[in-house]
Scaffold this active site. Structure first.
Site, PDB file in Angstrom:
ATOM      1  N   THR A   1       0.843  -1.189   0.000  1.00 28.46           N
ATOM      2  CA  THR A   1       0.000   0.000   0.000  1.00 28.46           C
ATOM      3  C   THR A   1       0.878   1.238   0.000  1.00 28.46           C
ATOM      4  OG1 THR A   1      -1.773   1.172   1.173  1.00 28.46           O
ATOM      5  CG2 THR A   1      -0.190  -0.018   2.532  1.00 28.46           C
TER       6      THR A   1
ATOM      7  N   HIS B   1       2.418 -11.584  14.260  1.00 33.00           N
ATOM      8  CA  HIS B   1       3.460 -12.115  15.134  1.00 33.00           C
ATOM      9  C   HIS B   1       3.188 -13.566  15.545  1.00 33.00           C
ATOM     10  CE1 HIS B   1       6.997 -11.922  17.386  1.00 33.00           C
ATOM     11  NE2 HIS B   1       6.688 -11.047  18.334  1.00 33.00           N
TER      12      HIS B   1
END
Length: 419
Positions: free
Chosen positions: A337, A390
């Protein structure tokens, strides 16, 4: 008479909003003609007629939410253009009520129903209600001396004969009533219904925040070499390929190279398993009037710079024209993006689920940079950000992934040769 129904659109689409009727009642349509445009949470879809005939009735108006299988209109296979049973029925309905007000002798029970609705829970005798109608008085403004609060004819007469300044105190209470219906704002506001796509974007972004362990790591890239290379090659590149050499193709190629070295960023979680993708379909975020969409550049590892740039141009145009298909949006493995096009200096991009990584590009700003020989030079610098899940990507891998992208962009000649 045939029903116009919402057909099966795709496995993941079960409902939508009618964006625009492409026909009106009385129009002749052929089988296969587009008759209505449906806005879904992903793309706009045209619904085609399954029959040849005349549209006689439109049941669901523009802006209404509909589901697969819903009947939204009717079509007469034997009808003639200009005919509309729906219009005829509406005319009959408009004509029918006109006769009712003329029946003044129908009795007070029907006539009293309206004052009861207008006056809320006011208790009044039939004679009092009749007197109030004759004088044009709102019963809720009439004060009564009856201990039970019942309004009598003499109360109505007294109210009518009272000086205006004596009846005035009852009016402020009526003006204060709407305050309970107002919003919490004292100043003017405008309420606009969210589009279906915007509702879906909002829902998905919140789900990502709740269902992933998202972290973001940052780095900065010296864009000097990329900008010099673009300056050297842009004219020949455009002449040869018919498309401009932009920054996005450099970043797409760098991302593919880094994903090959750190494959967990090209994966997703399914239950208790990791699905590590061996393909490189890179989503490129595009801003439209209806919100952010992420069309996918397929097999970016197999395309050269010109192929990637052409895909980005084509997908961007389709996005802005609301012409993206479901295939254009599904199946990406990683997303890029570019908030820099709007002047963003730094941001933390949100994951495009079920992907586990997204790279954020930002504005290029000239800043003084300390060089290896301790000299100071003004360089075009860009902050880049990697948001990652994560749960499957450790901080070490994420940082190294971003460092690798930095290295390839600061020495882009190998990228261009490989491309």
């Amino acid at each position: 008479m045939q029903e116009i129904k919402i057909p099966e659109l795709a496995e993941s689409i079960t409902e939508g909003t009618i964006a625009e009727w492409l026909v009106k009642e009385g129009d002749k349509v052929e089988k296969g003609d587009a008759i209505v445009e449906l806005e879904t949470d992903k793309v706009n879809v045209e619904v085609n007629s399954e029959f040849t005939g005349v549209v006689t009735e439109i049941i669901s108006a523009e802006g209404e939410d509909v589901s697969v299988g819903d009947t939204i209109g009717k079509l007469d296979e034997n009808g003639e253009a200009g005919a509309s049973s729906g219009n005829e029925e509406s005319k009959k309905e408009e004509e029918a009520p006109k006769e009712e007000p003329k029946k003044e002798s129908a009795g007070e029970s029907k006539q009293e129903a309206a004052p009861e609705q207008n006056n809320g829970n006011v208790i009044a005798s039939p004679a009092a209600r009749k007197r109030a109608r004759e004088l044009g008085i709102d019963l809720s403004e009439v004060q009564t001396r009856d201990p039970l609060g019942r309004v009598r004819p003499e109360d109505v007469t007294a109210h009518n004969n009272a000086p205006k300044n004596e009846s005035a105190p009852s009016k402020p209470a009526k003006k204060e009533e709407p305050k309970s219906e107002k919003t919490e704002f004292d100043k003017p506001v405008e309420r606009v219904k969210m589009t279906r796509r915007r509702q879906t974007i909002a829902k998905n972004l919140v789900e990502v925040q709740h269902n992933t362990a998202m972290l973001t790591t940052f780095n900065e890239v010296d864009m000097t070499s990329v900008m010099e290379l673009r300056k050297q090659r842009k004219d020949k590149f455009l002449e040869k390929n018919g498309v401009k050499l932009g920054f996005m193709s450099f970043f797409a190629k760098a991302v593919v190279g880094a994903l090959k070295e750190f494959p967990l960023l090209n994966a997703e979680i399914q239950g208790n398993e990791l699905v590590i993708k061996k393909f490189y379909d890179i989503g490129i975020a595009v801003s439209t009037d209806d919100g952010l969409v992420v069309p996918v550049v397929r097999d970016a590892d197999r395309k050269d710079f010109a192929g990637i740039e052409q895909d980005i141009v084509d997908l961007g145009k389709k996005a802005r024209d609301n012409k993206l298909s479901l295939n254009d949006l599904q199946g990406g493995s990683f997303t890029i993006t570019n908030g820099g096009t709007f002047g963003s200096m730094m941001s933390t991009p949100i994951l495009n689920a079920p992907q586990v990584g997204i790279l954020g590009m930002h504005n290029i700003i000239k800043r003084p940079i300390a060089m290896p020989d301790d000299s100071i030079e003004v360089r075009p610098m860009m902050y880049i950000a990697l948001s990652y899940d994560h749960r499957i990507v450790d901080g070490k891998e994420a940082v190294q992934f971003l460092v690798r992208i930095k290295q390839m962009l600061e020495d882009p000649y190998d990228l261009l040769l490989e491309g």
